[in-house]
Design an enzyme around this catalytic site. Sequence first.
Site, mmCIF file in Angstrom:
data_model
loop_
_atom_site.group_PDB
_atom_site.id
_atom_site.type_symbol
_atom_site.label_atom_id
_atom_site.label_comp_id
_atom_site.label_asym_id
_atom_site.label_seq_id
_atom_site.Cartn_x
_atom_site.Cartn_y
_atom_site.Cartn_z
ATOM 1 N N GLU A 141 1.583 -6.469 13.572
ATOM 2 C CA GLU A 141 0.499 -6.532 14.368
ATOM 3 C C GLU A 141 -0.284 -7.996 14.129
ATOM 4 O OE1 GLU A 141 -2.921 -4.278 13.343
ATOM 5 O OE2 GLU A 141 -3.886 -4.549 15.190
ATOM 6 N N ARG A 180 0.914 -1.288 -0.033
ATOM 7 C CA ARG A 180 0.165 -0.013 -0.089
ATOM 8 C C ARG A 180 0.865 1.305 0.036
ATOM 9 N NH1 ARG A 180 -3.175 -1.392 5.085
ATOM 10 N NH2 ARG A 180 -2.161 -3.654 5.129
HETATM 11 O O1 LIG Z 1 3.447 -0.942 11.947
HETATM 12 P P1 LIG Z 1 3.273 -2.419 11.498
HETATM 13 O O2 LIG Z 1 2.786 -3.185 12.527
HETATM 14 O O3 LIG Z 1 4.658 -2.771 10.856
HETATM 15 O O4 LIG Z 1 2.349 -2.568 10.440
HETATM 16 C C1 LIG Z 1 2.141 -1.702 9.265
HETATM 17 C C2 LIG Z 1 2.249 -2.100 7.965
HETATM 18 O O5 LIG Z 1 1.310 -3.450 7.780
HETATM 19 C C3 LIG Z 1 0.484 -3.075 6.647
HETATM 20 O O6 LIG Z 1 1.195 -3.567 5.747
HETATM 21 P P2 LIG Z 1 0.757 -5.266 5.347
HETATM 22 O O7 LIG Z 1 2.299 -5.994 5.895
HETATM 23 O O8 LIG Z 1 -0.318 -5.819 5.826
HETATM 24 O O9 LIG Z 1 1.143 -5.414 3.715
HETATM 25 P P3 LIG Z 1 0.219 -4.856 2.548
HETATM 26 O O10 LIG Z 1 0.431 -3.221 2.644
HETATM 27 O O11 LIG Z 1 0.729 -5.710 1.259
HETATM 28 O O12 LIG Z 1 -1.258 -5.248 2.753
HETATM 29 C C4 LIG Z 1 0.808 -1.780 6.466
HETATM 30 O O13 LIG Z 1 0.615 -1.245 4.943
HETATM 31 C C5 LIG Z 1 2.092 -1.297 6.684
HETATM 32 O O14 LIG Z 1 3.116 -1.642 5.837
HETATM 33 N N1 LIG Z 2 -5.124 -2.254 11.827
HETATM 34 C C1 LIG Z 2 -4.533 -2.089 10.662
HETATM 35 N N2 LIG Z 2 -5.395 -1.569 9.609
HETATM 36 C C2 LIG Z 2 -4.900 -1.666 8.248
HETATM 37 N N3 LIG Z 2 -3.515 -2.203 7.944
HETATM 38 C C3 LIG Z 2 -2.694 -2.649 9.016
HETATM 39 N N4 LIG Z 2 -1.475 -3.031 9.155
HETATM 40 C C4 LIG Z 2 -1.476 -3.369 10.649
HETATM 41 N N5 LIG Z 2 -2.320 -3.060 11.106
HETATM 42 C C5 LIG Z 2 -3.322 -2.769 10.269
#
Ligand SMILES: O=P(O)(O)OC[C@H]1O[C@H](OP(=O)(O)OP(=O)(O)O)[C@H](O)[C@@H]1O
Ligand SMILES: Nc1ncnc2[nH]cnc12
Length: 175
Positions: free
Chosen positions: A95, A58
Amino acid sequence: MTIKSLIRTIPDYPKPGVQFRDITTLLKDADGLRQVVDALVERYADANIDKVVGIESRGFIVGAAVAYKLGVGFVPVRKKGKLPGDVLGHDYALEYGTDRVEIHSDAICPDETVLLLDDLIATGGTAEAAAVLIEKLGGQVLECAFIVGLPDLGGQQRLQALGYKTFTLCEFEGE
Ligand SMILES: O=P(O)(O)OC[C@H]1O[C@H](OP(=O)(O)OP(=O)(O)O)[C@H](O)[C@@H]1O
Ligand SMILES: Nc1ncnc2[nH]cnc12
């Protein structure tokens, strides 16, 4: 409408107990997308940034738009095994799970000023891993910027304790 009001919350995704903050509803709104990109471009227009680094997946969307408008290059930090060239990698906790991010070894030049961008900061593990990679390549992380902050999960405090500046366009706290 405000940036925050355009973000949809999906309860219990991808696991029970997680309130998933879904930015697709913000991105599909022309005014919402413009507000996000313009606010970030305005903040960093005079910061002499050399590169924008965006985190998969994202972080690519807004990162590429901001880099284009700042007139600088975009560098992807990707999940493991996705980059074809020589990479540096770093493991981190999410998370909901664990993962590893990588950057091309030649993506940042020593002493370049880098803006780190992602859609959301939760625990801060992903952003910390990306910042470590940027610094291992000799880059200076000017600031870590996010559309969404989740202060209850401590990510901004974690990055600040490590000496990184953070910026969020909106926050979801205790919701
Ligand atoms: O602060 P944190 O606990 O590290 O979490 C935040 C990360 O989690 C989500 O990505 P995700 O790994 O879900 O991947 P995506 O963007 O491909 O959906 C979000 O886009 C951040 O990159
Ligand atoms: N609560 C949340 N919503 C969307 N993206 C996330 N990545 C980690 N935690 C998230």
